[in-house]
Design an enzyme around this catalytic site. Sequence first.
Site, mmCIF file in Angstrom:
data_model
loop_
_atom_site.group_PDB
_atom_site.id
_atom_site.type_symbol
_atom_site.label_atom_id
_atom_site.label_comp_id
_atom_site.label_asym_id
_atom_site.label_seq_id
_atom_site.Cartn_x
_atom_site.Cartn_y
_atom_site.Cartn_z
ATOM 1 N NE ARG A 1 -3.419 2.173 3.001
ATOM 2 C CZ ARG A 1 -3.080 3.236 3.707
ATOM 3 N NH1 ARG A 1 -1.855 3.342 4.196
ATOM 4 N NH2 ARG A 1 -3.948 4.190 3.924
ATOM 5 C CB VAL B 1 5.155 0.242 -2.795
ATOM 6 C CG1 VAL B 1 5.598 0.264 -4.254
ATOM 7 C CG2 VAL B 1 6.293 -0.232 -1.893
ATOM 8 C CB VAL B 2 0.179 1.356 -4.314
ATOM 9 C CG1 VAL B 2 -0.928 1.981 -5.159
ATOM 10 C CG2 VAL B 2 0.465 -0.066 -4.778
ATOM 11 N NE ARG B 3 -3.247 5.138 0.394
ATOM 12 C CZ ARG B 3 -4.084 6.067 0.862
ATOM 13 N NH1 ARG B 3 -3.626 7.150 1.424
ATOM 14 N NH2 ARG B 3 -5.388 5.883 0.783
ATOM 15 C CG ASP C 1 12.796 -16.691 10.209
ATOM 16 O OD1 ASP C 1 11.748 -16.979 10.809
ATOM 17 O OD2 ASP C 1 13.170 -17.275 9.178
ATOM 18 N N GLY D 1 11.469 -19.535 13.308
ATOM 19 C CA GLY D 1 12.718 -18.772 13.316
ATOM 20 C C GLY D 1 13.812 -19.443 12.503
ATOM 21 C CG HIS E 1 2.773 -21.861 8.821
ATOM 22 N ND1 HIS E 1 3.145 -23.155 9.095
ATOM 23 C CD2 HIS E 1 3.554 -21.442 7.796
ATOM 24 C CE1 HIS E 1 4.098 -23.512 8.242
ATOM 25 N NE2 HIS E 1 4.369 -22.494 7.453
ATOM 26 C CD GLN F 1 5.681 -18.853 15.828
ATOM 27 O OE1 GLN F 1 6.691 -18.443 16.360
ATOM 28 N NE2 GLN F 1 5.614 -20.042 15.269
HETATM 29 O O1 F6P Z 1 11.344 -17.745 7.198
HETATM 30 C C1 F6P Z 1 10.083 -17.658 7.764
HETATM 31 C C2 F6P Z 1 9.609 -19.009 8.234
HETATM 32 O O2 F6P Z 1 8.333 -18.842 8.830
HETATM 33 C C3 F6P Z 1 10.547 -19.740 9.184
HETATM 34 O O3 F6P Z 1 10.472 -19.266 10.506
HETATM 35 C C4 F6P Z 1 10.084 -21.164 9.025
HETATM 36 O O4 F6P Z 1 11.130 -22.076 9.328
HETATM 37 C C5 F6P Z 1 9.735 -21.214 7.566
HETATM 38 O O5 F6P Z 1 9.465 -19.896 7.151
HETATM 39 C C6 F6P Z 1 8.523 -22.074 7.254
HETATM 40 O O6 F6P Z 1 8.389 -22.135 5.870
HETATM 41 P P1 F6P Z 1 7.073 -22.618 5.121
HETATM 42 O O7 F6P Z 1 6.053 -21.530 5.249
HETATM 43 O O8 F6P Z 1 7.516 -22.800 3.718
HETATM 44 O O9 F6P Z 1 6.606 -23.855 5.801
#
Ligand code: F6P
Length: 322
Positions: A23, A25-27, A129, A172, A251, A253
């Site tokens: 967003r 970048v576009v703006r 990470d 990470g 995921h 996170q």
């Molecule tokens: O680099 C970001 C990351 O979320 C790492 O923390 C994790 O090891 C990896 O990507 C997971 O990758 P994928 O989404 O391909 O499973």
Amino acid sequence: MNRKRIAVLTSGGDCSGMNATVRAVVRAGLAEGVEVVGILKGYRGLIDGHYEILGTRSVSNMLQRGGTFLQSARCRQMMDEAGQHLAAENLRGLGVDGLVVIGGDGSLRGALALQHLGIRVIGIPASIDNDIPFTDMSLGVDTALNNIIHAVDCLKDTASSHDRTFVVETMGRNCGYLAVMASIASGAEYALIPEVPYAIDDICKNLRRRFEEGRSNSIIMVAEGAGKAQEIADSIKDSIGFETRVMILGHYQRGGSPSAFDRTLAARFGVAAVDALLANDGGKMVGLSYASIKLTNLEQVIHAGRRPIDAVVLKLAATLGI
Ligand code: F6P
């Protein structure tokens, strides 16, 4: 005179704040009379020729959304020369004056390859990470930390109700930044990270001692690069018989609405990237350095390797008893 054109893509693992960056970048582009092309699905879409012209409507209501509406991909083809040449050719075909790449270390490597092929590229560090050098924070890190501490706060309620030990696995890759920072911010008892060796026997002895002192629940944070949560939990159960539960945050996170910090970082990174391209700069990464935005040569970024965890942070954790 032809209107200037720049392209933007999100690549690698997504993170919160990518939409806010696109967003910005576009703006910033439109404010300077520049047309912005959004490449879909990262380098994959660049090689396959998938893109769309982005206007203000394309990015409206995007600021607060996690993920990336441009979508992302991990693209193996971009790692070899043939793929890189194809990507550069397609950008030339689009008539763009520059490209903004939002992503982690692999994506920045691709950006450098394109720069070597004559495309002006500005990289924006985006990875939960926080392992990219020459920036104090990458995009998405703060939101991921907030996600982790929210989860741990919830776990602490149930851990204390049942005298349980929880082993929480963070992402990470090979970097323990998220685990150690989240431990400081959530009051976890241990942060097991790849950067610091640990002995499970010592942890078990300490857990037993804490139990005898009346502290019957604990949170052990383990970075994915430092061990498997389930194996650590099993070792604790086998060694001292504690009732132990596991939570792999995975995921979770990476998603969710970006924090205020990530939204403002996105705005600053996005605008700085466009400013750099319009000043005919390229081959650089924007970064945050002591609260200022700074440009660093992509060559330096790539050759510096992984960003280490600050020794001050490790000392802080140790002082707090983590
Ligand atoms: O680099 C970001 C990351 O979320 C790492 O923390 C994790 O090891 C990896 O990507 C997971 O990758 P994928 O989404 O391909 O499973």
